[in-house]
Write a protein that holds these residues in place. Structure first.
Motif, mmCIF file in Angstrom:
data_model
loop_
_atom_site.group_PDB
_atom_site.id
_atom_site.type_symbol
_atom_site.label_atom_id
_atom_site.label_comp_id
_atom_site.label_asym_id
_atom_site.label_seq_id
_atom_site.Cartn_x
_atom_site.Cartn_y
_atom_site.Cartn_z
ATOM 1 N N ARG A 54 1.234 -1.510 -0.399
ATOM 2 C CA ARG A 54 -0.536 -0.140 0.006
ATOM 3 C C ARG A 54 1.232 1.311 0.400
ATOM 4 N N ALA A 55 2.188 1.272 0.507
ATOM 5 C CA ALA A 55 2.560 2.341 0.897
ATOM 6 C C ALA A 55 3.396 2.878 -0.232
ATOM 7 N N GLN A 56 3.825 1.232 -0.962
ATOM 8 C CA GLN A 56 4.715 1.575 -1.617
ATOM 9 C C GLN A 56 3.808 2.511 -3.405
ATOM 10 N N VAL A 57 2.245 1.584 -3.217
ATOM 11 C CA VAL A 57 1.514 2.018 -4.391
ATOM 12 C C VAL A 57 1.227 3.819 -4.684
ATOM 13 N N THR A 58 1.028 4.124 -3.016
ATOM 14 C CA THR A 58 1.052 5.657 -2.670
ATOM 15 C C THR A 58 2.092 6.416 -3.312
ATOM 16 N N ALA A 59 3.348 6.202 -2.522
ATOM 17 C CA ALA A 59 4.472 6.511 -3.038
ATOM 18 C C ALA A 59 4.807 6.403 -4.965
ATOM 19 N N LEU A 60 5.086 5.336 -5.515
ATOM 20 C CA LEU A 60 4.549 5.360 -6.411
ATOM 21 C C LEU A 60 3.904 6.383 -7.477
ATOM 22 N N THR A 61 3.078 5.832 -6.769
ATOM 23 C CA THR A 61 1.353 7.290 -7.659
ATOM 24 C C THR A 61 0.982 8.400 -7.983
ATOM 25 N N GLY A 62 2.155 9.021 -5.819
ATOM 26 C CA GLY A 62 1.953 10.284 -5.840
ATOM 27 C C GLY A 62 1.085 10.860 -5.103
ATOM 28 N N GLY A 63 0.577 9.641 -4.246
ATOM 29 C CA GLY A 63 -0.573 9.851 -3.323
ATOM 30 C C GLY A 63 -1.977 8.819 -3.685
ATOM 31 N N ARG A 64 -2.481 8.417 -4.918
ATOM 32 C CA ARG A 64 -3.268 7.465 -4.810
ATOM 33 C C ARG A 64 -3.354 6.302 -4.066
#
Length: 242
Positions: A54-64
């Motif tokens: 979850r944290a990686q996806v948020t970082a990778l997508t700029g907060g999504r």
């Protein structure tokens, strides 16, 4: 839409499409980005692994945030992180909802995780909050992620009785296969495998993706149609299926 996937430990497969091979069991998690939705394919083997994803996806997508989850099949290394994604719409093959909602099946899932090396407390924590699919796919289901549509296809039974593939159209179609296809080892056939139907499931995968698609196994490196076809023939010989 695209980002520096490799900087976050992910492998870019196409524009807005990537995957990560998780440590431990080398299970693949897939990610598809649309303008209105973010789809994750499988969630890892624990709540901590889910939280890391979850944290990686948020970082990778700029907060999504992850808005949709598709579960390839109900084995511990693919589903135990689901509760880390609060509010996500969860999809699975028909029957997986009842299975993951069953107290006995959940207990067996936790026991299998412990047998495979998961700490008993970690397994129990994940099983206690295990999320069963709210949306079940009996044939095919098209999801609109905004600027792209993806296809969830119930192509099993095979590796289990509840195998769900994800097809992502593009200049080269990407097909997430779950454990119907394995590259880093021989396909594992546990007590819930439907061996007699497994080759047919791979035929359906090949029909969906075609000759030029990239096929993403549940474990191992990305393969092509020729690899899937060879594995189909090996399984047919192994299980004496025509």
């Amino acid at each position: 839409m695209d980002a520096d996937w490799e900087a976050y430990g992910w492998e870019r497969l196409a524009d807005g499409v990537g995957r990560r091979r998780l440590p431990g069991w080398d299970a693949t998690v897939g990610l598809v980005l649309g303008t209105r939705a973010v789809l994750l394919y499988d969630t890892g083997s624990s709540l901590a692994e889910g939280a890391e994803l979850r944290a990686q996806v948020t970082a990778l997508t700029g907060g999504r945030k992850v808005t949709h989850i598709a579960l390839s099949h109900p084995h511990f290394d693919h589903v135990l992180g689901t509760a880390a994604f609060a509010g996500a719409e969860v999809f699975g093959a028909v029957g997986s909802d009842g299975l993951l909602g069953s107290a006995r099946a959940r207990e067996e899932l936790g026991e299998d995780a412990v047998r495979q090396g998961v700490d008993p407390r970690v397994a129990a924590e994940a099983v206690d909050v295990l999320v069963a699919p709210r949306h079940v796919v009996s044939g095919e289901w098209t999801l609109d992620l905004g600027d792209r549509q993806v296809l969830l296809a119930n192509v099993g039974p095979g590796h289990t009785g509840h195998d769900l593939a994800l097809c992502v159209p593009g200049s080269r179609e990407v097909v997430f296969c779950g454990d119907l296809v394995e590259e880093s080892g021989e396909p594992q056939a546990g007590p819930d495998a439907i061996a007699s139907r497994w080759p047919d499931a791979l035929d359906r995968l090949l029909a969906l993706g075609g000759e030029d698609a990239a096929y993403v196994p549940g474990h191992g490196a990305v393969v092509d149609a020729a690899f899937v076809r060879r594995q189909r023939e090996e399984l047919a010989r192994r299980f004496s299926v025509a």
